[in-house]
Design a protein around this motif. Structure first.
Motif, PDB file in Angstrom:
ATOM      1  N   HIS A 289      51.782   6.382  27.467  1.00 42.18           N
ATOM      2  CA  HIS A 289      52.963   5.517  27.549  1.00 42.18           C
ATOM      3  C   HIS A 289      53.077   4.803  28.902  1.00 42.18           C
ATOM      4  N   ASP A 290      52.821   5.505  29.991  1.00 39.67           N
ATOM      5  CA  ASP A 290      52.951   4.877  31.312  1.00 39.67           C
ATOM      6  C   ASP A 290      51.982   3.709  31.468  1.00 39.67           C
ATOM      7  N   ALA A 291      50.754   3.882  31.017  1.00 35.55           N
ATOM      8  CA  ALA A 291      49.759   2.802  31.114  1.00 35.55           C
ATOM      9  C   ALA A 291      50.172   1.603  30.261  1.00 35.55           C
ATOM     10  N   ILE A 292      50.749   1.872  29.110  1.00 32.31           N
ATOM     11  CA  ILE A 292      51.208   0.779  28.244  1.00 32.31           C
ATOM     12  C   ILE A 292      52.393   0.066  28.877  1.00 32.31           C
TER      13      ILE A 292
ATOM     14  N   LEU B 113      52.470  -3.837  29.920  1.00 32.04           N
ATOM     15  CA  LEU B 113      53.475  -4.713  29.307  1.00 32.04           C
ATOM     16  C   LEU B 113      54.750  -4.754  30.155  1.00 32.04           C
ATOM     17  N   ASN B 114      54.584  -4.741  31.465  1.00 35.68           N
ATOM     18  CA  ASN B 114      55.740  -4.649  32.360  1.00 35.68           C
ATOM     19  C   ASN B 114      56.640  -5.888  32.324  1.00 35.68           C
ATOM     20  N   TYR B 115      56.201  -6.947  31.701  1.00 37.47           N
ATOM     21  CA  TYR B 115      56.998  -8.167  31.573  1.00 37.47           C
ATOM     22  C   TYR B 115      57.911  -8.135  30.344  1.00 37.47           C
ATOM     23  N   LEU B 116      57.794  -7.078  29.536  1.00 40.35           N
ATOM     24  CA  LEU B 116      58.656  -6.911  28.365  1.00 40.35           C
ATOM     25  C   LEU B 116      59.801  -5.959  28.690  1.00 40.35           C
TER      26      LEU B 116
ATOM     27  N   ILE C 129      50.145  -9.577  23.104  1.00 45.26           N
ATOM     28  CA  ILE C 129      50.896  -8.386  23.517  1.00 45.26           C
ATOM     29  C   ILE C 129      50.339  -7.160  22.805  1.00 45.26           C
ATOM     30  N   TYR C 130      50.134  -7.276  21.503  1.00 47.56           N
ATOM     31  CA  TYR C 130      49.647  -6.146  20.710  1.00 47.56           C
ATOM     32  C   TYR C 130      48.255  -5.705  21.184  1.00 47.56           C
ATOM     33  N   GLU C 131      47.384  -6.655  21.419  1.00 50.44           N
ATOM     34  CA  GLU C 131      46.032  -6.314  21.878  1.00 50.44           C
ATOM     35  C   GLU C 131      46.062  -5.682  23.270  1.00 50.44           C
ATOM     36  N   ALA C 132      46.929  -6.168  24.135  1.00 55.61           N
ATOM     37  CA  ALA C 132      47.064  -5.573  25.478  1.00 55.61           C
ATOM     38  C   ALA C 132      47.554  -4.132  25.360  1.00 55.61           C
TER      39      ALA C 132
ATOM     40  N   ALA D 274      47.638   2.183  23.057  1.00 57.22           N
ATOM     41  CA  ALA D 274      48.378   2.242  21.790  1.00 57.22           C
ATOM     42  C   ALA D 274      47.391   2.398  20.635  1.00 57.22           C
ATOM     43  N   ILE D 275      47.755   3.208  19.678  1.00 54.50           N
ATOM     44  CA  ILE D 275      46.917   3.432  18.504  1.00 54.50           C
ATOM     45  C   ILE D 275      47.293   2.453  17.401  1.00 54.50           C
ATOM     46  N   GLY D 276      48.571   2.122  17.314  1.00 56.64           N
ATOM     47  CA  GLY D 276      49.048   1.197  16.296  1.00 56.64           C
ATOM     48  C   GLY D 276      50.397   0.654  16.676  1.00 56.64           C
ATOM     49  N   GLY D 277      50.922  -0.186  15.811  1.00 53.11           N
ATOM     50  CA  GLY D 277      52.231  -0.767  16.047  1.00 53.11           C
ATOM     51  C   GLY D 277      52.501  -1.867  15.056  1.00 53.11           C
ATOM     52  N   LYS D 278      53.687  -2.468  15.185  1.00 55.28           N
ATOM     53  CA  LYS D 278      54.034  -3.591  14.328  1.00 55.28           C
ATOM     54  C   LYS D 278      55.288  -4.252  14.847  1.00 55.28           C
TER      55      LYS D 278
END
Length: 170
Positions: free
Chosen positions: A138-141, A145-148, A106-109, A115-119
């Motif tokens: 944000h829209d592309a992300i 990740l439309n299954y989340l 998920i993070y790599e996708a 996305a620049i970062g996250g956790k």
């Protein structure tokens, strides 16, 4: 927002201009991974491994000061996202239970979509994923990740609140 120092459990308000808070808020996305876990077991695994990870913990602590400088300055918030990505890599090194192959995917996708970062929030292993990305990405992300479940949120200075979700109005 508050900076919580665990040594003496002190709370120090972070003073930011309203425009800077709004800018930070606009860069953050929150997703529910759908994965549940027993957080106390993951936290215990991290604690049991801490004596092997002293260097990572010191680096993570130093990153707090760096993050505050970024937030309180006028530099690009992208630097905050890069720092968040580095903090996630350090957190993952604390225990092999912090992340899973599914969370890593998920993070790599999310990163491939902009996305620049996250956790993962909390102990790890599931729950909520916080992502940092430029608003125009944000829209592309979301699409990637439309299954989340994407959870809208706002910063709030009023403290903790009990939120009760009643899907059937009961």
């Amino acid at each position: 927002m508050n900076f919580i120092e665990m040594t003496f459990l002190t709370f120090t308000p972070i003073i930011l201009p309203a425009h800077r808070v709004k800018l930070l808020q606009s860069h953050l996305m929150l997703c529910f991974t759908g994965f549940s876990r027993i957080a106390s077991e993951i936290a215990k695994a991290k604690i049991d491994n801490l004596h092997h990870r002293e260097l990572e913990l010191k680096r993570m602590r130093g990153m707090v000061d760096e993050a505050l400088l970024i937030l309180q300055g006028e530099q690009s918030l992208d630097d905050f996202g890069v720092l968040l990505d580095l903090a996630w890599r350090y957190k993952r090194s604390l225990s092999d239970r912090v992340s899973t192959p599914e969370i890593d995917a998920i993070y790599e996708a999310a990163k491939k979509a902009g996305a620049i970062g996250g956790k993962i929030l909390g102990a790890g292993g599931g729950g909520f994923l916080l992502l940092f990305a430029r608003p125009e990405d944000h829209d592309a992300i979301r699409e990637k990740l439309n299954y989340l479940i994407h959870v809208p949120f706002n910063f709030d200075n009023s403290g903790s609140k009990v939120v009760l979700y009643q899907p059937n109005g009961l």
